[in-house]
Scaffold this active site. Structure first.
Site, PDB file in Angstrom:
ATOM      1  N   PHE A  17     -13.279  -4.856   1.813  1.00  0.00           N
ATOM      2  CA  PHE A  17     -14.378  -4.087   1.216  1.00  0.00           C
ATOM      3  C   PHE A  17     -15.686  -4.258   2.022  1.00  0.00           C
ATOM      4  O   PHE A  17     -16.764  -4.446   1.446  1.00  0.00           O
ATOM      5  CB  PHE A  17     -14.628  -4.478  -0.251  1.00  0.00           C
ATOM      6  CG  PHE A  17     -13.492  -4.200  -1.196  1.00  0.00           C
ATOM      7  CD1 PHE A  17     -12.510  -3.283  -0.882  1.00  0.00           C
ATOM      8  CD2 PHE A  17     -13.406  -4.864  -2.422  1.00  0.00           C
ATOM      9  CE1 PHE A  17     -11.460  -3.021  -1.768  1.00  0.00           C
ATOM     10  CE2 PHE A  17     -12.371  -4.614  -3.307  1.00  0.00           C
ATOM     11  CZ  PHE A  17     -11.390  -3.696  -2.986  1.00  0.00           C
ATOM     12  N   TYR A  44       0.867  -1.183   0.000  1.00  0.00           N
ATOM     13  CA  TYR A  44       0.000   0.000   0.000  1.00  0.00           C
ATOM     14  C   TYR A  44       0.905   1.235   0.000  1.00  0.00           C
ATOM     15  O   TYR A  44       1.565   1.535   0.991  1.00  0.00           O
ATOM     16  CB  TYR A  44      -0.898   0.039   1.241  1.00  0.00           C
ATOM     17  CG  TYR A  44      -1.931  -1.068   1.322  1.00  0.00           C
ATOM     18  CD1 TYR A  44      -2.332  -1.788   0.197  1.00  0.00           C
ATOM     19  CD2 TYR A  44      -2.529  -1.386   2.536  1.00  0.00           C
ATOM     20  CE1 TYR A  44      -3.280  -2.794   0.283  1.00  0.00           C
ATOM     21  CE2 TYR A  44      -3.485  -2.390   2.628  1.00  0.00           C
ATOM     22  CZ  TYR A  44      -3.840  -3.090   1.503  1.00  0.00           C
ATOM     23  OH  TYR A  44      -4.786  -4.089   1.599  1.00  0.00           O
TER      24      TYR A  44
HETATM   25  N1  LIG Z   1      -6.840  -8.689   1.216  1.00  0.00           N
HETATM   26  C1  LIG Z   1      -7.085  -7.854   0.244  1.00  0.00           C
HETATM   27  O1  LIG Z   1      -6.883  -8.157  -0.905  1.00  0.00           O
HETATM   28  C2  LIG Z   1      -7.629  -6.490   0.533  1.00  0.00           C
HETATM   29  C3  LIG Z   1      -8.187  -5.736  -0.520  1.00  0.00           C
HETATM   30  C4  LIG Z   1      -8.704  -4.501  -0.206  1.00  0.00           C
HETATM   31  C5  LIG Z   1      -8.661  -4.016   1.087  1.00  0.00           C
HETATM   32  N2  LIG Z   1      -8.100  -4.767   2.076  1.00  0.00           N
HETATM   33  C6  LIG Z   1      -8.089  -4.299   3.479  1.00  0.00           C
HETATM   34  O2  LIG Z   1      -9.443  -4.130   3.865  1.00  0.00           O
HETATM   35  C7  LIG Z   1      -9.616  -2.828   4.420  1.00  0.00           C
HETATM   36  C8  LIG Z   1     -11.037  -2.358   4.156  1.00  0.00           C
HETATM   37  O3  LIG Z   1     -11.260  -2.209   2.778  1.00  0.00           O
HETATM   38  P1  LIG Z   1     -11.300  -0.787   2.067  1.00  0.00           P
HETATM   39  O4  LIG Z   1     -10.712   0.251   2.944  1.00  0.00           O
HETATM   40  O5  LIG Z   1     -10.732  -0.962   0.723  1.00  0.00           O
HETATM   41  O6  LIG Z   1     -12.842  -0.571   1.823  1.00  0.00           O
HETATM   42  P2  LIG Z   1     -14.106  -0.316   2.792  1.00  0.00           P
HETATM   43  O7  LIG Z   1     -13.703  -0.397   4.206  1.00  0.00           O
HETATM   44  O8  LIG Z   1     -15.190  -1.181   2.293  1.00  0.00           O
HETATM   45  O9  LIG Z   1     -14.511   1.163   2.389  1.00  0.00           O
HETATM   46  C9  LIG Z   1     -13.633   2.221   2.437  1.00  0.00           C
HETATM   47  C10 LIG Z   1     -14.326   3.376   1.727  1.00  0.00           C
HETATM   48  O10 LIG Z   1     -15.485   3.755   2.464  1.00  0.00           O
HETATM   49  C11 LIG Z   1     -15.362   5.099   2.907  1.00  0.00           C
HETATM   50  N3  LIG Z   1     -15.886   5.145   4.284  1.00  0.00           N
HETATM   51  C12 LIG Z   1     -15.373   4.535   5.365  1.00  0.00           C
HETATM   52  N4  LIG Z   1     -16.137   4.773   6.446  1.00  0.00           N
HETATM   53  C13 LIG Z   1     -17.160   5.540   6.022  1.00  0.00           C
HETATM   54  C14 LIG Z   1     -18.282   6.124   6.663  1.00  0.00           C
HETATM   55  N5  LIG Z   1     -18.512   5.930   7.956  1.00  0.00           N
HETATM   56  N6  LIG Z   1     -19.148   6.870   5.919  1.00  0.00           N
HETATM   57  C15 LIG Z   1     -18.937   7.055   4.606  1.00  0.00           C
HETATM   58  N7  LIG Z   1     -17.877   6.533   3.938  1.00  0.00           N
HETATM   59  C16 LIG Z   1     -17.001   5.779   4.643  1.00  0.00           C
HETATM   60  C17 LIG Z   1     -13.909   5.446   2.824  1.00  0.00           C
HETATM   61  O11 LIG Z   1     -13.737   6.814   2.526  1.00  0.00           O
HETATM   62  P3  LIG Z   1     -13.150   7.859   3.616  1.00  0.00           P
HETATM   63  O12 LIG Z   1     -11.674   7.663   3.647  1.00  0.00           O
HETATM   64  O13 LIG Z   1     -13.582   9.185   3.074  1.00  0.00           O
HETATM   65  O14 LIG Z   1     -13.812   7.537   4.915  1.00  0.00           O
HETATM   66  C18 LIG Z   1     -13.441   4.600   1.631  1.00  0.00           C
HETATM   67  O15 LIG Z   1     -13.738   5.244   0.427  1.00  0.00           O
HETATM   68  C19 LIG Z   1      -8.537  -1.993   3.718  1.00  0.00           C
HETATM   69  O16 LIG Z   1      -8.289  -0.782   4.396  1.00  0.00           O
HETATM   70  C20 LIG Z   1      -7.396  -2.960   3.677  1.00  0.00           C
HETATM   71  O17 LIG Z   1      -6.683  -2.936   4.908  1.00  0.00           O
HETATM   72  C21 LIG Z   1      -7.597  -6.002   1.813  1.00  0.00           C
END
Ligand SMILES: NC(=O)c1ccc[n+]([C@@H]2O[C@H](COP(=O)([O-])OP(=O)(O)OC[C@H]3O[C@@H](n4cnc5c(N)ncnc54)[C@H](OP(=O)(O)O)[C@@H]3O)[C@@H](O)[C@H]2O)c1
Length: 295
Positions: free
Chosen positions: A215, A65
């Site tokens: 996600f 990342y």
């Molecule tokens: N193993 C894998 O392949 C893999 C792939 C992807 C991700 N991951 C891990 O999984 C974690 C979670 O996934 P993710 O961060 O991609 O997606 P997520 O948690 O599903 O969503 C993040 C998105 O939602 C927004 N958001 C978060 N809280 C919010 C709220 N309360 N109200 C409105 N919008 C909100 C964030 O924007 P803001 O920043 O504006 O809040 C960002 O755009 C990642 O951080 C990573 O550590 C792992």
């Protein structure tokens, strides 16, 4: 009476690592497209410090990342690390200068990836390392992961890794990895609208293995559903809180790592652990997976 803090606790099987069920995913702390430094470096540090101050003790990251960016921010914000903090990282990918996501799966690349994580996080051993299958970008695909999991198991024997998980995998790949080493978690794409892993989650629950959805809020395409908005309105909460609460209710082995670069969103997400969803509301939310995906 308020509910258990941050969704209650869960212990990774066969380990002494116990975490709150609501954790934090650090991917959103890198720059746009998970590339380069954040727009607001002080804000990124503030999100991490606020999370840990609120009791979060499970942080998900990867050295790819940024690359290297989120791990260095974690070290800057939280080092020296508080006792009990579990940092879970992942190997299997690399980010070349064209910003694409490419596999990095040779023994040399996996070993170098461990050392990158150790150096940038400032650790002598990594608590949990997920082998993340890169694949085609369209979800898990069948194919042996034995060679890569064997390399991680060797690195574990050398003391550089404490525990091993797998990510973006099929049920057959989980079983294949378990035949090589103890698997302490599985991290796949799953949320209210994308439920391909329902059977896998139930199987892992029977084994006491945590399932960590990535996600959880829809990732790069945040969840949108009128049903979700209506339920949130009725409960006086936000759609994202309901989406996280639904995951907590879905199975006791689900651990959350929602990602955000915003302290306001972080607080909102952590408060999702206080929401109780009735059986009727859960049934209503279960219908979302069958709704057409919005344009
Ligand atoms: N193993 C894998 O392949 C893999 C792939 C992807 C991700 N991951 C891990 O999984 C974690 C979670 O996934 P993710 O961060 O991609 O997606 P997520 O948690 O599903 O969503 C993040 C998105 O939602 C927004 N958001 C978060 N809280 C919010 C709220 N309360 N109200 C409105 N919008 C909100 C964030 O924007 P803001 O920043 O504006 O809040 C960002 O755009 C990642 O951080 C990573 O550590 C792992």
């Amino acid at each position: 009476m308020s509910k258990a803090k941050l969704g209650g606790r869960f212990t990774f099987p066969g380990t002494s690592l116990t975490v709150h069920r609501i954790g934090y995913g650090a991917m959103q702390l890198a720059g746009p497209g998970v590339w380069g430094p954040p727009k607001d470096p002080d804000g990124a540090v503030a999100v991490l410090r606020e999370a840990v101050a609120a009791g979060v003790n499970h942080i998900d990251t990867s050295d790819y990342y940024g690359p290297h960016v989120t791990n260095r921010i974690i070290r800057q914000a939280l080092g020296p690390y508080p006792a009990g903090l579990v940092i879970v990282t992942k190997l299997g990918g690399r980010r070349p200068p064209d910003k694409s996501w490419q596999p990095a799966i040779s023994p040399e690349e996996l070993t170098a990836g461990v050392h990158d994580n150790l150096r940038n996080l400032g650790l002598e051993a990594l608590d949990v390392v997920n082998y993340r299958v890169m694949g085609s970008g369209h979800g898990p695909e069948e194919g042996s992961i034995a060679a890569q999991v064997t390399v991680l198991a060797d690195l574990r024997r050398k003391g550089l890794i404490r525990h091993i998980g797998v990510s973006n995998v099929t049920a057959a790949q989980v079983a294949e990895a378990q035949a090589i080493t103890d698997i302490v978690c599985v991290q796949n794409n799953y949320n209210l609208a994308y439920r391909h892993d329902d059977a896998l989650i139930d199987d892992l629950a029977r084994q006491g293995i945590p399932y960590v959805p990535f996600f959880p809020l829809g990732g790069f395409t945040p969840l949108q559903s009128s049903t979700l908005s209506n339920v949130a309105g009725r409960l006086g909460s936000t759609p994202m809180q309901v989406a996280l609460a639904w995951l907590l209710h879905r199975s006791p082995n689900i651990l959350l790592i929602p990602g955000t670069s915003s302290v306001v969103h972080l607080r909102e997400n952590l408060a999702a652990g206080q929401l109780t969803l009735s059986p009727e509301t859960l049934a209503e939310l279960d219908g979302i997976a069958a709704e057409p995906v919005p344009d």
